[in-house]
Design a protein around this motif. Sequence first.
Motif, short mmCIF file in Angstrom:
data_model
loop_
_atom_site.label_atom_id
_atom_site.label_comp_id
_atom_site.label_asym_id
_atom_site.label_seq_id
_atom_site.Cartn_x
_atom_site.Cartn_y
_atom_site.Cartn_z
N GLY A 109 -7.86 -47.37 37.86
CA GLY A 109 -7.58 -47.93 36.54
C GLY A 109 -8.83 -48.27 35.76
N ILE A 110 -9.92 -48.62 36.45
CA ILE A 110 -11.15 -49.03 35.78
C ILE A 110 -12.14 -47.88 35.65
CG2 ILE A 110 -13.08 -50.65 35.83
CD1 ILE A 110 -10.32 -51.88 35.33
N TYR A 111 -12.29 -47.09 36.73
CA TYR A 111 -13.33 -46.05 36.73
C TYR A 111 -12.73 -44.64 36.85
CZ TYR A 111 -16.15 -50.14 37.90
OH TYR A 111 -16.75 -51.38 37.90
N GLY A 112 -11.43 -44.52 36.56
CA GLY A 112 -10.76 -43.24 36.77
C GLY A 112 -11.30 -42.09 35.93
N ARG A 113 -11.95 -42.39 34.79
CA ARG A 113 -12.48 -41.33 33.92
C ARG A 113 -13.97 -41.07 34.13
NH1 ARG A 113 -10.27 -43.24 28.15
NH2 ARG A 113 -10.45 -45.31 29.14
N GLU A 114 -14.55 -41.72 35.15
CA GLU A 114 -15.98 -41.52 35.41
C GLU A 114 -16.17 -40.49 36.53
OE1 GLU A 114 -17.24 -43.10 33.07
OE2 GLU A 114 -15.62 -44.52 32.73
N THR A 115 -17.38 -39.96 36.65
CA THR A 115 -17.69 -39.00 37.70
C THR A 115 -17.72 -39.70 39.05
OG1 THR A 115 -20.09 -39.31 37.60
CG2 THR A 115 -19.12 -37.70 36.08
N SER A 116 -17.62 -38.92 40.12
CA SER A 116 -17.63 -39.49 41.46
C SER A 116 -18.95 -40.22 41.74
CB SER A 116 -17.41 -38.40 42.50
OG SER A 116 -17.32 -38.95 43.80
N ALA A 117 -20.07 -39.64 41.28
CA ALA A 117 -21.37 -40.29 41.47
C ALA A 117 -21.41 -41.64 40.76
CB ALA A 117 -22.49 -39.39 40.98
N PHE A 118 -20.83 -41.70 39.58
CA PHE A 118 -20.79 -42.96 38.83
C PHE A 118 -19.94 -43.98 39.57
CE2 PHE A 118 -19.78 -46.10 35.79
CZ PHE A 118 -20.71 -46.04 34.76
N VAL A 119 -18.79 -43.55 40.08
CA VAL A 119 -17.89 -44.47 40.78
C VAL A 119 -18.58 -45.05 42.01
CG1 VAL A 119 -15.69 -44.69 42.00
CG2 VAL A 119 -15.84 -43.32 39.91
N ASN A 120 -19.32 -44.22 42.74
CA ASN A 120 -20.05 -44.72 43.91
C ASN A 120 -21.00 -45.85 43.52
OD1 ASN A 120 -18.80 -42.78 45.53
ND2 ASN A 120 -20.49 -41.33 45.35
N GLN A 121 -21.73 -45.64 42.45
CA GLN A 121 -22.66 -46.66 41.98
C GLN A 121 -21.93 -47.91 41.49
OE1 GLN A 121 -25.57 -45.10 39.20
NE2 GLN A 121 -25.76 -43.19 40.34
N ALA A 122 -20.80 -47.70 40.81
CA ALA A 122 -20.04 -48.83 40.29
C ALA A 122 -19.46 -49.68 41.42
CB ALA A 122 -18.92 -48.33 39.38
#
Length: 309
Positions: A48-61
């Motif tokens: 719901g929060i990071y669903g539109r980000e890249t996988s690399a971005f989600v890892n960092q988030a």
Amino acid sequence: MTTVTSRPASAASMAWAGRASGVWLRLSVTAALLAAAGNIYALSDLEGIYGRETSAFVNQAIAQDAVDLAVVSPAIAVLAFLARRGSLRAYLTWLGAVAFMTYNYVIYTLSVHVGPLFLVWVAVLGLSAFSLIGGLAALDGQAVAARFDRAPRRPAGWLLVIVAALFTMLWLKDIVPATLAGRLPQSVSELALPSSPVHVLDLSFFLPAAFISGALLLRGRPWAYTTAPGLLAFLALTGLPIMVTPFVAQTRGDEPAWAVLPPIVGIVIACLAVLAGLMRPLPRATGTPVKVPVSRTDRRHPPHQDAAA
């Protein structure tokens, strides 16, 4: 070399506690509580929060949310409490933690697609930014320098200068060849962003501040004593999510960048060691007490004295 006239530690404590304790500390704790609530929400609803980000971005988030929740927000609350009771060392370290939160929430608000936590992140950014600005403005640089003028300043000064120079060269190595070739830097393309907020913040604000503070500290300039501890704390905190990210990537089935761990671990350890040396308790200085102006509120409620402030 600029020398600083010594005066009692109690005067140095009053120089900030009389004017700074109160509103800025409370604002930062409010920011920390909001941030922690947002971290819990984000970690419980990644899609719901990071669903539109890249996988690399989600890892960092994920790594950032975990570090913010487990380390940064509690640290701000504890340091604010200790600072309110008169600890100058806690106050200077608190500035670094609040700077780190401000830095992070610039990235959150400008890099993540607008979603359920957007207004929470904006509130955290505003509260932490005002806390940082107000907290810095309330300091008496001469009094703080008098408190720490016998501390080992050269290791801190050189570390800030060297780390700032190294990261500047690292970011320029990523940016300059890419722009000359007409392509996006790798750190930008893998996150699917138009530009890197880390590059922007580091090259325009943080790295120049670290370099200038380190250089001024080496020369014994008073104001550097107020900024160097916070910058060292900021650097140490910055390394934590970078260290956690490879473990998150491996857990999520992505390729972990283990190569970043040794240099980042080294920088974090060096920053913590130098910070501890810079701010270790020293014998009280002797001299004539200096009258320091305090606000009306603090005249009514004088801060507690910290025996090792």
